[in-house]
Design a protein around this motif. Structure first.
Motif, short mmCIF file in Angstrom:
data_model
loop_
_atom_site.label_atom_id
_atom_site.label_comp_id
_atom_site.label_asym_id
_atom_site.label_seq_id
_atom_site.Cartn_x
_atom_site.Cartn_y
_atom_site.Cartn_z
N TYR A 342 33.68 26.34 39.37
CA TYR A 342 32.76 25.48 38.51
C TYR A 342 33.78 24.65 37.48
O TYR A 342 33.62 23.51 37.17
N TRP A 358 30.18 16.44 41.22
CA TRP A 358 28.96 17.29 41.20
C TRP A 358 27.88 17.08 42.34
O TRP A 358 27.27 17.95 42.74
N ALA A 362 26.77 19.75 44.83
CA ALA A 362 25.38 19.88 45.43
C ALA A 362 24.95 19.77 46.77
O ALA A 362 24.21 20.71 47.29
N LYS A 366 27.25 23.96 47.68
CA LYS A 366 26.09 25.13 47.57
C LYS A 366 25.33 25.27 49.05
O LYS A 366 24.62 26.43 49.08
N LYS A 402 27.97 30.37 45.17
CA LYS A 402 27.03 30.81 44.04
C LYS A 402 27.47 31.28 42.92
O LYS A 402 26.87 30.86 42.03
N SER A 405 28.00 28.18 41.00
CA SER A 405 26.63 27.45 40.68
C SER A 405 25.83 28.09 39.63
O SER A 405 25.41 27.54 38.81
N LYS A 408 27.39 27.20 36.39
CA LYS A 408 26.89 25.93 35.89
C LYS A 408 25.62 25.98 35.29
O LYS A 408 25.28 25.32 34.32
N GLN A 409 24.79 26.99 35.82
CA GLN A 409 23.45 27.22 35.33
C GLN A 409 23.77 27.91 33.78
O GLN A 409 22.93 27.69 32.58
N ASP A 551 20.68 19.16 39.53
CA ASP A 551 21.14 20.21 39.98
C ASP A 551 21.84 21.31 39.21
O ASP A 551 22.86 21.63 39.49
N TYR A 554 20.78 27.20 40.51
CA TYR A 554 20.89 27.89 41.61
C TYR A 554 19.38 28.32 42.34
O TYR A 554 19.15 29.28 41.88
N THR A 580 20.59 16.38 46.19
CA THR A 580 19.76 17.60 46.07
C THR A 580 18.61 17.48 46.92
O THR A 580 18.29 18.78 47.58
#
Length: 875
Positions: A342, A358, A362, A366, A402, A405, A408-409, A551, A554, A580
């Motif tokens: 990340y 990014w 995506a 991912k 994952k 991701s 990032k969230q 994006d 996840y 995405t």
């Protein structure tokens, strides 16, 4: 080549490691390695003298890990032990222990051809010998006896004896060089800071060198100067773009010093590109190793350069998160890799000229995570790593993609500044130590003012992918209500899984001629099964709605039928949104909900919109895979022929060298490897490109062309060998192996299959990791279908392969030779003979190694998914 069977006690368990940590507290290693005879192919081992000092409980016993050829002497606290009695398989018993201990071991270790331990490579271009090491997770024990677990950190004092003309390096800076014989010298390196065994590193060979220096300062004003170095094989020196590599390195160091506020702690910063590498790179402090595929001997696309920059900054991030602060055990492998994945991408986006990091993430990264997370073998991000085999298998899409991701969230959830503030506090508190996830969650909680445990449980302790979709009611052409829904199932338990998401819903207006145009994006937080989105009320009913615009989270997105049609027919006008949306469409193909042909039509319709060549390469590869695996046998060749024609036309329309042409050619050659009966003029044109200097295929694409021609019997063995002899490089050597194994001859396929199962060429030579993979790849290129009918042999041999070859090598074989070319006409996902055979093997081999069973389970799942997708295409 010395070969030893895998010892029964090779697989160290977490409990054994934890028990050893209760007894042992390591201080120092002195490792003296002798590579002076490395250039002699008849010599397959090298001497090592290892001295380890450590504290322990008086009267206790413990063991060192070692996978060498032989141990000649062991001295514990001045007392010589009986080596024959002390050495048991992968372990060296030490007893009785004192409170302060010193053990000295003389041994012989084995040069590797598998990319594990010290790998030896002979350059086909000039005959020069090159050595480098690769140790993660536990291949350091192939080099010197050690406590090979991450929480037993120590300082390392390394000396290496080698050819005096060679470049020789380790983690520490070179302190002195001492002649020991004619043409041979002994190099002494600076003692390191405390670090784990898996990041020790050793390098020797006639590498070409470049030098530079970084001067910068941390956010708090501490000035720092770092010597920088680059190295690669001499025969590749003309292709190494040192100016760009040094520039990325300096920009990365600036970014990390500004955001981490901890001065780079490892002295020098060398980066070396090495041959036949199993990985993309490895974060050895002071001496980072990279695959030499990042030394571009053929035209490289912008996406390839971006990927290289991403890998460089991923490894640089590890200098702090992973090396300075290290996990206690491999359960938290995910945290160091996800963090670097990340933050490395974030650094590329903010610190370099590559502004589509990014978008690539995506589209490509991912996709790996979504695939891995839908297997029956999926696991929570916080995995239960019970032993070393499980650790080795968990370098997977959950651990990297994952996890990244989800981080990032998390950054969207708490704010990027808060996330980085937590990282700074974490480094300050735990420098040089070992940690667990709880330590990082504590830092996040302090920085954010939130209790992170509930968030961590939802995201890190459950498995599976959520789905997001938007439902609307429309009246008189206007949206009157809108709801965001989520659902999810944990594949392991079948239980529902709902998670907190911070997302944006993108709104795009269809255009009369061209892609749908961005209109608005609405931020939404959802933690339950649904939430109303009043911001969408009043929007025109024909708008394309994109869950997870930007994006941020996840989750698989389920696009409403209207939105999906617009995405596939006209596309969206934003690069990240387009990536995405297409990623969402690809997931529906893999789930058997969208026919493969419809997806490919969408790719054809929208490929001209895709500027990011990384995304373009990914969706074109997905289209080829969809046609090759997810269509029915009676339509496949017609669809592949149409796909080949489209790709040929696209190349012919714009034949000048460019990133786009490179991607199209790679896709074309992959498609030709699947097509049974390509129109003859296509292959004639491909052959003409090889000899056309103006067309400028470059080395990589030239050998891809040779492989295709070989698979369709358009070139003979003598011509292939002559082409390789005319330009003897590592690329051409691997290309030749693939091309020879691709020939449409049953005897050739039988020989290639035997080479893969045995790990040896026909002359008995042990296959390197690259040559083994090339053999498997060439065997799998079989448009004529002459290599089929050997499924029973696979089930008879894979356990022997697992026992005889290293885990890395055997994984290649078990994965690559799995009987996967199933056709719906022969049975569905429950009754196909290939499915039944795999299920019978699994049911009768409950005691087979867990890592081997995992591979079979995942391959079986892919096989069943193939049959489901074929059924969708046939409907």
């Amino acid at each position: 080549m010395t070969e030893l069977p895998r010892p029964a006690n090779e697989n160290l368990t977490r409990d054994e490691a934890a028990g050893r940590s209760l007894i042992v507290r390591t201080h120092d290693y002195t490792v003296d390695i002798d590579f002076s005879r490395a250039a002699d192919p008849a010599v397959d081992t090298y001497p090592v003298r290892t001295r380890v000092t450590f504290d322990a409980e008086a009267g206790a016993s413990t063991f060192l890990d070692y996978l060498g050829a032989r141990v000649t002497s062991i001295t514990l606290n001045g007392r010589e032990l009986d080596a024959a009695a002390a050495v048991d398989g992968a372990r060296i018993a030490l007893a009785p222990l004192a409170e302060a201990n010193e053990v000295v071991i003389e041994s012989e270790s084995i040069y590797s051809r598998s990319g594990e331990g010290v790998h030896r490579f002979v350059d086909p271009a000039d005959g020069a010998t090159y050595l480098y090491s690769q140790n993660e997770p536990v291949d350091c024990r192939r080099i010197y006896p050690c406590f090979d677990q991450p929480d037993l950190k120590a300082r390392f004092h390394v000396t290496i004896t080698a050819d005096a003309s060679w470049h020789v390096a380790s983690n520490g800076a070179l302190l002195a060089e001492h002649p020991v014989a004619e043409g041979v010298s002994r190099r002494e390196f600076a003692v390191t800071e405390p670090m784990s065994t898996y990041i020790t590193t050793f390098l020797a060979g006639p590498y070409a060198l470049w030098h530079d220096e970084y001067a910068g300062r941390t956010a708090s004003g501490i000035e720092i100067t770092i010597p920088l170095g680059l190295a690669c094989r001499t025969s590749l020196a003309d292709s190494l773009d040192s100016d760009e590599l040094f520039e990325i390195t300096k920009r990365g160091l600036d970014w990390f010093h500004r955001h981490f506020d901890v001065a780079y702690p490892w002295g020098k910063y060398d980066q070396v590109f090495v041959p036949e590498y199993n990985l993309g790179a490895m974060e050895n402090p002071g001496l980072v190793t990279f695959t030499e595929r990042y030394v571009f001997t053929s035209p490289a696309t912008e996406a390839q350069r971006e990927q290289r920059a991403n890998t460089m900054l991923h490894e640089m991030c590890h200098m702090w998160f992973g090396d300075l602060v290290t996990m206690v055990w491999w359960d938290d492998l995910w945290l160091k890799e996800s963090f670097a994945d990340y933050v490395g991408t974030l650094a590329v986006d903010e610190a370099t000229e590559y502004t589509t990091a990014w978008t690539t993430f995506a589209s490509r990264r991912k996709a790996w995570a979504y695939r891995q997370d839908q297997y029956p073998t999926t696991h929570p991000i916080v995995a239960d790593i019970v032993d070393l085999e499980a650790a080795d298998q968990n370098f997977d899409g959950i651990t990297y993609a994952k996890g990244a991701s989800v981080l990032k969230q998390l950054s969207a959830y708490v704010g990027q500044d808060t996330f980085l503030t937590a990282a700074r506090a974490y480094f300050a508190k735990h420098a040089w130590g070992n940690t667990t996830l709880d330590d990082f969650l504590d830092a996040l909680g302090e920085a954010s003012g939130r209790d992170m445990r509930q968030w961590a449980h939802a995201w890190l302790e459950t498995a599976g992918v959520n789905r997001l979709r938007v439902s609307t009611s429309v009246s008189d052409g206007v949206i009157t209500s809108a709801t965001l829904h989520q659902d999810g199932i944990d594949p392991r338990t079948g239980d529902p899984v709902l998670r907190p998401h911070v997302v944006r819903i993108g709104v795009y207006a269809p255009a009369e001629d061209g892609p749908a145009e961005f209109e608005a994006a609405h931020a939404v937080r959802i933690s339950g099964a649904s939430i109303d989105v009043p911001e969408l009320v009043g929007a025109a009913g024909d708008r394309v709605l994109l869950p997870n615009d930007g994006d941020l989270t996840y989750a698989k997105i389920v696009q409403d039928p209207h939105s999906l049609e617009v995405v596939l027919d006209a596309g969206l006008d934003d690069e990240l949104a387009r990536a995405t949306a297409l990623a969402g469409a690809w997931n529906t193909v893999r789930d058997g909900e969208l026919p493969a042909e419809r997806f490919v039509d969408g790719v054809v319709a929208g490929e001209y919109l895709i500027d990011d060549t990384g995304v373009l390469a990914n969706v074109l590869a997905q289209a080829t895979a969809a046609l090759a695996a997810y269509t029915t046998a009676d339509t496949r060749q017609r669809l592949l022929a149409r796909w080949v024609a489209f790709l040929m036309d696209a190349v012919v329309e714009d034949p000048s060298p460019s990133d786009r042409r490179t991607v199209l050619l790679r896709t074309l050659f992959a498609a030709l490897g699947e097509a049974r009966s390509p129109v003859p003029p296509v292959l004639e044109v491909v052959r003409s490109w090889i000899d056309d200097s103006n067309f400028a295929l470059g080395e990589e694409l030239t050998w891809s062309a040779w492989v295709v021609l070989s698979a369709h019997a358009r070139v003979d063995e003598a011509s292939l060998r002559a082409a390789q002899a005319a330009a003897p490089t590592a690329v051409s050597a691997v290309g030749l192996t693939r091309a020879l194994a691709a020939r449409p001859d049953a005897a050739v396929k039988d020989a290639a299959r035997e080479a893969a199962y045995s790990g040896r060429a026909a002359d008995g030579t042990v296959l390197s990791n690259d040559q083994l993979q090339a053999t498997i790849d060439g065997l799998g290129i079989d448009p004529a279908g002459v290599g089929a009918g050997h499924e029973a042999e696979y089930w008879q041999r894979i356990e022997d392969v697992w026992a005889a070859q290293s885990q890395g090598q055997s994984t290649r074989v078990v994965t690559g030779l799995f009987p996967a070319d199933a056709e719906l006409a022969d049975g569905d996902q429950a009754r196909h003979p290939f499915v039944v055979a795999a299920q019978e093997w699994l049911s009768s081999r409950g005691n087979a190694p867990a890592a081997l069973r995992r591979i079979v389970i995942e391959q079986l799942d892919d096989l069943q998914r193939r049959l489901r997708a074929q059924a969708a295409s046939a409907a």
